[in-house]
Design an enzyme around this catalytic site. Structure first.
Site, PDB file in Angstrom:
ATOM      1  N   ASP A 181     -30.181  -3.316  35.465  1.00 32.98           N
ATOM      2  CA  ASP A 181     -29.314  -3.658  36.590  1.00 32.98           C
ATOM      3  C   ASP A 181     -29.779  -3.047  37.896  1.00 32.98           C
ATOM      4  O   ASP A 181     -28.984  -2.871  38.827  1.00 32.98           O
ATOM      5  CB  ASP A 181     -27.876  -3.213  36.299  1.00 32.98           C
ATOM      6  N   LYS A 195     -20.686   6.486  29.721  1.00 34.98           N
ATOM      7  CA  LYS A 195     -22.125   6.619  29.974  1.00 34.98           C
ATOM      8  C   LYS A 195     -22.352   7.894  30.783  1.00 34.98           C
ATOM      9  O   LYS A 195     -22.414   7.861  32.015  1.00 34.98           O
ATOM     10  CB  LYS A 195     -22.673   5.395  30.722  1.00 34.98           C
ATOM     11  N   ARG A 246     -39.329 -10.518  40.570  1.00 32.10           N
ATOM     12  CA  ARG A 246     -38.207  -9.898  39.863  1.00 32.10           C
ATOM     13  C   ARG A 246     -37.770 -10.778  38.699  1.00 32.10           C
ATOM     14  O   ARG A 246     -37.457 -10.282  37.616  1.00 32.10           O
ATOM     15  CB  ARG A 246     -37.030  -9.659  40.828  1.00 32.10           C
ATOM     16  N   LYS A 297     -20.369  -2.206  34.251  1.00 33.98           N
ATOM     17  CA  LYS A 297     -20.778  -0.820  34.493  1.00 33.98           C
ATOM     18  C   LYS A 297     -20.505  -0.442  35.936  1.00 33.98           C
ATOM     19  O   LYS A 297     -20.712  -1.261  36.844  1.00 33.98           O
ATOM     20  CB  LYS A 297     -22.261  -0.635  34.189  1.00 33.98           C
ATOM     21  N   TYR A 324     -29.224   3.707  42.838  1.00 31.56           N
ATOM     22  CA  TYR A 324     -29.536   2.369  42.383  1.00 31.56           C
ATOM     23  C   TYR A 324     -29.508   1.392  43.547  1.00 31.56           C
ATOM     24  O   TYR A 324     -29.406   0.237  43.375  1.00 31.56           O
ATOM     25  CB  TYR A 324     -28.512   1.918  41.317  1.00 31.56           C
ATOM     26  N   GLU A 382     -19.251   5.593  34.015  1.00 34.95           N
ATOM     27  CA  GLU A 382     -20.473   6.374  34.231  1.00 34.95           C
ATOM     28  C   GLU A 382     -20.300   7.420  35.334  1.00 34.95           C
ATOM     29  O   GLU A 382     -20.538   7.147  36.507  1.00 34.95           O
ATOM     30  CB  GLU A 382     -21.658   5.458  34.588  1.00 34.95           C
ATOM     31  N   GLU A 435     -22.222  10.128  36.533  1.00 30.93           N
ATOM     32  CA  GLU A 435     -23.523  10.774  36.385  1.00 30.93           C
ATOM     33  C   GLU A 435     -23.607  12.054  37.208  1.00 30.93           C
ATOM     34  O   GLU A 435     -23.406  12.041  38.421  1.00 30.93           O
ATOM     35  CB  GLU A 435     -24.657   9.842  36.809  1.00 30.93           C
ATOM     36  N   SER A 489     -28.210   4.065  26.831  1.00 25.92           N
ATOM     37  CA  SER A 489     -28.123   3.023  27.849  1.00 25.92           C
ATOM     38  C   SER A 489     -29.185   3.381  28.875  1.00 25.92           C
ATOM     39  O   SER A 489     -28.898   3.922  29.933  1.00 25.92           O
ATOM     40  CB  SER A 489     -26.730   2.973  28.485  1.00 25.92           C
TER      41      SER A 489
END
Length: 360
Positions: free
Chosen positions: A31, A227, A53, A144, A360, A185, A187, A298
């Site tokens: 992703d 996650k 891509r 997500k 990201y 998630e 993180e 993941s």
């Protein structure tokens, strides 16, 4: 108007969550945003165009069908969900035919928290319900949302912990109302010189806040997945830890904070090398502590680094790239059952995949 999850919807969400963490299976996180994918392509000398891509994601999703033995799901970026193979088949349909569940990244990236030391929250709640409804209609099974916290002398602050926990909980409830299993998630970045003990302590505080918020927002835990980061020393910490030490710290943190109602934990790789991420996952599944959840992967970079290195954007090397994916997925599938024996070579197997202040 009172909105409640029906018995049928709860059963569907729980079934999806359990399928994702089925023994020996995990998630391919594909992703990456357009900008992040551009950096990956730049590293192998490939131009960041929509066609390249598409070609790269096609390589991933059309690898040998045996990969489905170890991949239960794939997280897609919005662009990728609507792209097609050379023969005109939607990527989502290719995955569905192989029995691989489709996930979608739904957050809109991080933004700063005012008057903090570089802390942030994640945006994208506006219009999320409508987007989730459309993604469900277009074949997605789960979603997500990534929040980011940082370890420093005075971080993460209570503000950052609380804000991100509430954002994750609100996202999770919106997903469930629209039939998507939310992957939560939070993180904690590996940047810094903190030791393993500090990483574990912060992880426990963050996860405790997340599950308090999920409870406050009436989220159906049996229809969610977590996650998180593994508990590891900061990348600048002089004292490194063994996989067994990382495993004990990680599973201890989970056992203190994550309710057993949660079907599974799908770890992010967090800049570890491919081999480190696999070895640490393997040790986690061998830890002599009660583990009531499925503990699997993941992974993005830790499943794709060797793939990219083998492919290099060349049509003649598509099969080589696909073989790397199959091998790495198999290794992590073994690790998810505590059965990995090590030694898998790869174009980037031992290479550090750490990116400072990763976005990201």
């Amino acid at each position: 108007m009172t909105v409640v999850l029906t018995t049928e919807l709860k059963a569907e969400l729980n079934g999806i969550a359990n399928a994702i963490v089925a023994p020996g299976k995990g998630i391919l996180a594909a992703d990456e945003s357009t900008g992040t994918m551009g950096k990956r392509l730049e590293n192998i000398g490939v131009e960041n165009t929509e066609e390249y891509r598409r070609l790269y994601r096609q390589l991933l999703f059309t690898a040998d069908e045996s990969v489905a033995s170890n991949l239960s799901g794939v997280i897609l970026f919005h662009e990728t969900l609507y792209q097609k193979t050379d023969d005109g088949t939607l990527f989502a349909d290719v995955l569905k035919k192989r029995g691989i569940l489709r996930g979608i990244k739904v957050d809109k990236g991080v933004v700063p928290l005012m008057n903090t030391d570089g802390e942030c929250t994640t945006q994208g709640l506006d219009g999320l319900s409508e987007r989730c409804a459309q993604y469900k209609k277009d074949g997605c099974d789960f979603a997500k949302w990534r929040c980011v916290l940082k370890i420093g002398p005075n971080t993460p602050t209570p503000l950052a912990i609380l804000e991100n926990a509430n954002v994750l909980a609100r996202y999770a409830s919106i997903c469930q109302m629209n039939g998507l299993v939310p992957i939560v998630e939070p993180e904690i970045l590996p940047d810094g010189d903190h030791d393993l003990k500090r990483s574990q302590h912060v992880t426990e505080k963050v996860l405790a806040a997340c599950y308090k918020a999920l409870s406050d927002h009436n989220v159906y835990l049996e229809g969610t997945l977590l996650k998180p980061n593994m508990c590891t020393p900061g990348m600048s910490c002089a004292k490194r830890s063994t996989p067994q030490e990382i495993a004990m710290a990680t599973v201890t943190a989970l056992s203190r904070t994550v309710p057993p109602a949660v079907p599974g934990v799908t770890f992010l790789s967090g800049g570890q090398s491919e081999e480190e991420a696999t070895q640490n996952l393997n040790a986690i599944n061998q830890a002599p502590i009660r583990r009531p959840w499925g503990l699997t992967f993941s992974y993005g970079r830790a499943l794709q680094a060797s793939v990219l290195a083998a492919w290099k954007g060349q049509p003649a090397k598509v099969k080589a790239g696909q073989d790397e994916l199959v091998s790495r997925a198999k290794a992590n599938g073994q690790a998810a059952m505590g059965q990995y024996t090590g030694g898998l070579a790869g174009g980037a197997g031992q290479q550090s995949l750490f990116i400072a202040n990763h976005q990201y």
